[in-house]
Design an enzyme around this catalytic site. Structure first.
Site, mmCIF file in Angstrom:
data_model
loop_
_atom_site.group_PDB
_atom_site.id
_atom_site.type_symbol
_atom_site.label_atom_id
_atom_site.label_comp_id
_atom_site.label_asym_id
_atom_site.label_seq_id
_atom_site.Cartn_x
_atom_site.Cartn_y
_atom_site.Cartn_z
ATOM 1 N N GLY A 215 20.333 3.048 49.127
ATOM 2 C CA GLY A 215 20.201 1.597 49.203
ATOM 3 C C GLY A 215 18.982 1.186 49.996
ATOM 4 N N PRO A 217 16.585 -0.630 52.794
ATOM 5 C CG PRO A 217 14.438 -0.368 53.669
ATOM 6 C CD PRO A 217 15.170 -0.622 52.386
ATOM 7 N N GLY A 220 23.133 -1.495 55.189
ATOM 8 C CA GLY A 220 24.342 -1.070 55.882
ATOM 9 C C GLY A 220 24.772 0.361 55.589
ATOM 10 C CE LYS A 221 19.999 3.383 53.471
ATOM 11 N NZ LYS A 221 19.462 2.024 53.533
ATOM 12 C CB THR A 222 23.328 3.594 59.565
ATOM 13 O OG1 THR A 222 22.055 3.929 59.038
ATOM 14 C CG2 THR A 222 23.608 4.420 60.786
ATOM 15 C CG HIS A 437 -3.402 -24.695 50.806
ATOM 16 N ND1 HIS A 437 -4.363 -23.886 50.246
ATOM 17 C CD2 HIS A 437 -2.251 -23.984 50.752
ATOM 18 C CE1 HIS A 437 -3.819 -22.746 49.868
ATOM 19 N NE2 HIS A 437 -2.522 -22.779 50.174
ATOM 20 C CD GLU A 438 0.957 -24.615 52.838
ATOM 21 O OE1 GLU A 438 1.834 -24.438 51.952
ATOM 22 O OE2 GLU A 438 0.186 -23.701 53.198
HETATM 23 P P1 ADP Z 1 20.648 0.856 56.789
HETATM 24 O O1 ADP Z 1 21.135 2.096 57.447
HETATM 25 O O2 ADP Z 1 21.053 0.723 55.359
HETATM 26 O O3 ADP Z 1 19.182 0.599 56.964
HETATM 27 P P2 ADP Z 1 22.229 -0.327 58.808
HETATM 28 O O4 ADP Z 1 23.527 0.314 58.544
HETATM 29 O O5 ADP Z 1 21.433 0.245 59.907
HETATM 30 O O6 ADP Z 1 21.345 -0.385 57.506
HETATM 31 O O7 ADP Z 1 22.461 -1.869 59.033
HETATM 32 C C1 ADP Z 1 21.915 -2.537 60.120
HETATM 33 C C2 ADP Z 1 22.842 -3.602 60.632
HETATM 34 O O8 ADP Z 1 23.011 -4.622 59.682
HETATM 35 C C3 ADP Z 1 24.231 -3.093 60.885
HETATM 36 O O9 ADP Z 1 24.344 -2.529 62.145
HETATM 37 C C4 ADP Z 1 25.072 -4.352 60.779
HETATM 38 O O10 ADP Z 1 25.027 -5.066 61.973
HETATM 39 C C5 ADP Z 1 24.320 -5.140 59.730
HETATM 40 N N1 ADP Z 1 24.937 -4.984 58.410
HETATM 41 C C6 ADP Z 1 24.361 -4.462 57.312
HETATM 42 N N2 ADP Z 1 25.209 -4.502 56.264
HETATM 43 C C7 ADP Z 1 26.342 -5.044 56.705
HETATM 44 C C8 ADP Z 1 27.602 -5.344 56.100
HETATM 45 N N3 ADP Z 1 27.842 -5.085 54.815
HETATM 46 N N4 ADP Z 1 28.558 -5.900 56.872
HETATM 47 C C9 ADP Z 1 28.332 -6.175 58.164
HETATM 48 N N5 ADP Z 1 27.177 -5.906 58.791
HETATM 49 C C10 ADP Z 1 26.186 -5.361 58.087
HETATM 50 ZN ZN ZN Z 2 -1.054 -21.357 49.759
HETATM 51 MG MG MG Z 3 20.051 3.352 58.587
#
Ligand code: ADP
Ligand code: ZN
Ligand code: MG
Length: 625
Positions: A215, A217, A220-222, A437-438
């Site tokens: 997934g 970055p 929430g993989k970690t 511009h904006e």
């Molecule tokens: P990844 O490892 O995919 O880069 P992380 O797991 O480090 O992402 O996610 C970072 C933070 O984002 C988590 O510690 C949490 O606080 C928040 N987060 C991400 N996804 C979720 C989710 N589905 N539910 C709740 N918190 C989330």
């Molecule tokens: Zn512009």
């Molecule tokens: Mg991670």
């Protein structure tokens, strides 16, 4: 919508045991002192030995006189020997042989001198002298590396790594993970297995040895990996791929061995390898001869995984956002043979994530999570967690006791647009140019059928941009139509066209707009088949290698002739879009100017402000999907 998450709310930083404290200075001093002591003693020692250094000519004279008793010839360069003086006492001497003396041996023989050979042992003093640059060099490199490595990595390879794989202290369960139904479902099987392996074994059911979480970055993989361990109530050993890749060959491999050893000892448990791509990239893919250390580490990982049996009760989870670069060997059966996708959240999941994180802070009444979720398309869980945290910080700054809706709105703007730099002082005429511009960008939103509605236009600098005109998609979308893309390009040219109309010339402030427009146009032609002149064909495959930029890597799989056609098609789109932008703004020049004036006065305008200012009908509130 850049990736401006704070690293400090990411829980996946490995924690290190109390490493060596920063004592480099003291250590260097100690080394220095002991060197001085060594020197002093060597001088004393050398002084005490009473070997007389004599010239070679003198030696020859003594030899003639028959006073030389013994000699030891060292390396054919130096002679150490004893002289027998007339009173019978012995004197040690040494002399250096200045030239190759062929007659020496016969002279020594004729005088009956006892001759022996030997190697010239360097004098202790000399050894020390030769070592000094090395010692200092080493100290220098050492301290430099320690600084580079944040004081920890390179030099504790000799230590036990046991604590590197940190068991998370407070338990995280699936309840802490919002959304992600599919991923949780897949991992539930792992949880069931870890809770009751016997049941699976009896049934002869195969459970995957390794599960790869894939997934973007911040999705929430970690978090999910930790929650799996928490849910199964087993120890969780966590290491990041980049921790394995060290500057010393062999360290990574031994860490892999160590990690799996830990797993075996603590079964049932979960081993988690975060950022697997750091070690798991296809072997031999590195430019400039590959990366021995990484390959060795990867090989060790493959070996360890093969040596494992799920029956041991150890499940290996890994996470990556680049499954495409992984070595195919990692994905073979018996290794990471199951992939679980951890997706970006949709609007409902975003709301759930916001709620989970809001539960940790005092929130005022009237904060609408639904609106916040709707107004944060394209953000990840980490962005949203960050947003809630930022909102709390805004509230603290305002000395509030509860976090209110406008704190959340400021935080949302911050994560979507970058930090507002209100303090940047901008000259009045430049501010005016930005307003024009904006206003050009903003106004076009109201005259293009496929454009997303405008959310906000501002001339307060944000990050690198002097101003912003932000649109807000009505709902999350995963594909874009040709109409939307084309209108997007027209809007991109709004700034350019407005500057040209009002001032007759344009500024460098158009760089990003032109770049984005060109990028969209190129992809419309080469990737999405949206040019009638070219047709639906994929041109210029991107097989993005690892260390080269995309542009260099884009290999040309078409002829010069096609290349010219592509250029023509891109130019056609861009010129058409610019013409349309100019036409609309010319027609609505009055509105353009009053919008620019309003921006000069009020700096930031919301959609409703623009509509009431210009007498456009108020947009109906869009229902959530
Ligand atoms: P990844 O490892 O995919 O880069 P992380 O797991 O480090 O992402 O996610 C970072 C933070 O984002 C988590 O510690 C949490 O606080 C928040 N987060 C991400 N996804 C979720 C989710 N589905 N539910 C709740 N918190 C989330
Ligand atoms: Zn512009
Ligand atoms: Mg991670």
């Amino acid at each position: 919508m850049s990736d401006n998450r704070n690293d400090n709310n990411r829980p996946d930083k490995p924690e290190y045991p109390e490493g060596m404290p920063p004592r480099t200075g003291r250590a260097a001093l100690a080394v220095f002192l002991s060197l001085i002591i060594l020197f002093a003693s060597l001088f004393l020692f050398d002084g005490r030995s009473n070997v007389q250094e004599i010239p070679y000519s003198a030696f020859l004279t003594y030899l003639e006189l028959g006073e030389v008793d013994t000699v030891q010839i060292l390396d054919q360069k130096e002679i150490h020997g004893t002289l027998r003086s007339t009173d019978g006492s012995q004197v040690e001497f040494k002399t250096t042989i200045p030239y190759t003396d062929l007659a020496l041996i016969s002279k020594l023989e004729s005088k009956n001198v006892k001759v022996s050979g030997g190697e010239k042992g360097a004098s202790p003093l000399q050894i020390v002298f030769e070592l000094i640059p090395w010692i200092f060099g080493f100290i220098l490199i050492w301290s430099m590396m320690r600084q580079m490595q944040g004081n920890n990595k390179a030099f504790n390879f000799g230590k036990s790594k046991a604590k590197r794989y940190v068991e998370s202290d407070k338990k995280i369960t699936f309840n802490d993970v919002a959304g992600q139904k599919e991923a949780k479902g897949e991992l539930m099987e792992v949880v069931d297995f870890l809770k009751n392996p016997q049941r699976f074994i009896k049934m002869g059911a195969k459970i995957p040895k390794g599960v790869l979480l894939v997934g973007m970055p911040g999705t929430g993989k970690t978090l999910i990996a930790k929650a799996t361990a928490g849910e199964a109530n087993v120890p969780f050993f966590h290491m990041s791929g980049s921790d394995f890749v060290e500057m010393f060959v062999g360290v990574g491999a031994s860490r892999v061995r160590d990690l799996f050893e830990q797993g075996r000892k603590n079964a049932p448990c979960i081993l988690f390898i975060d950022e697997l791509d750091a070690v798991g990239r296809t072997r031999g893919a590195g430019y400039g001869g590959g990366h021995d250390e990484r390959e060795q580490t990867l090989n060790q990982m493959l070996v360890e995984m093969d040596g494992f049996d799920t029956k041991d009760g150890v499940i290996i989870l890994a996470a990556t956002n680049r499954p495409d670069v992984l070595d195919p060997a990692l994905l073979r059966p018996g290794r990471f043979d199951r992939q679980v996708t951890v997706a970006m959240p949709d609007v409902r999941e975003r709301e759930a994530i916001i709620k989970i994180h809001m539960a940790k802070i005092p929130v005022a009444e009237g904060v609408d999570t639904q609106i916040l979720a709707r107004e944060t398309p394209g953000t990840s869980g980490a962005d949203l967690a960050n947003m809630v945290n930022e909102a709390a910080l805004f509230a603290i700054r305002k000395k509030r006791t509860q976090v209110e809706m406008d704190d959340f709105e400021d935080a949302r703007d911050k994560i979507l647009m970058g930090v507002a730099r209100k303090s940047l002082v901008i000259a009045e005429d430049e501010k005016k140019a930005t307003a024009v511009h904006e206003a050009g960008h903003a106004l076009l939103h109201y005259y293009l059928p496929h454009a997303d509605p405008l959310r906000k236009v501002t001339i307060v600098p944000h990050g690198q941009a002097l101003g912003l005109a932000m649109s807000l998609p009505e709902k999350d979308s995963y594909s874009k139509t040709r109409g939307w893309l084309y209108d997007r390009i027209v809007i991109d040219f709004g700034g350019f066209a407005a500057e040209k109309l009002v001032y007759g010339e344009t500024t460098t402030g158009t760089e990003q707009d032109i770049k984005q427009a060109t990028d969209f146009a190129r992809r419309m032609v080469c990737e999405w088949g949206m040019s009638d002149d070219i047709g639906p064909i994929s041109l210029g495959q991107e097989d993005e290698p690892i260390f080269l930029g995309k542009e260099i890597a884009r290999h040309k799989d078409y002829s010069e002739d096609t290349a010219m056609k592509i250029d023509g098609a891109i130019t056609k789109i861009l010129e058409g879009a610019l013409r349309q932008a100019t036409d609309i703004l010319l027609r609505e020049k009055q509105k353009l100017e009053s919008l620019a004036d309003a921006l000069m006065q009020r700096e930031t305008l919301e959609d409703t402000d623009v509509r009431s200012l210009l007498g456009l009908p108020i947009r109906k509130e869009i229902a959530a999907d």
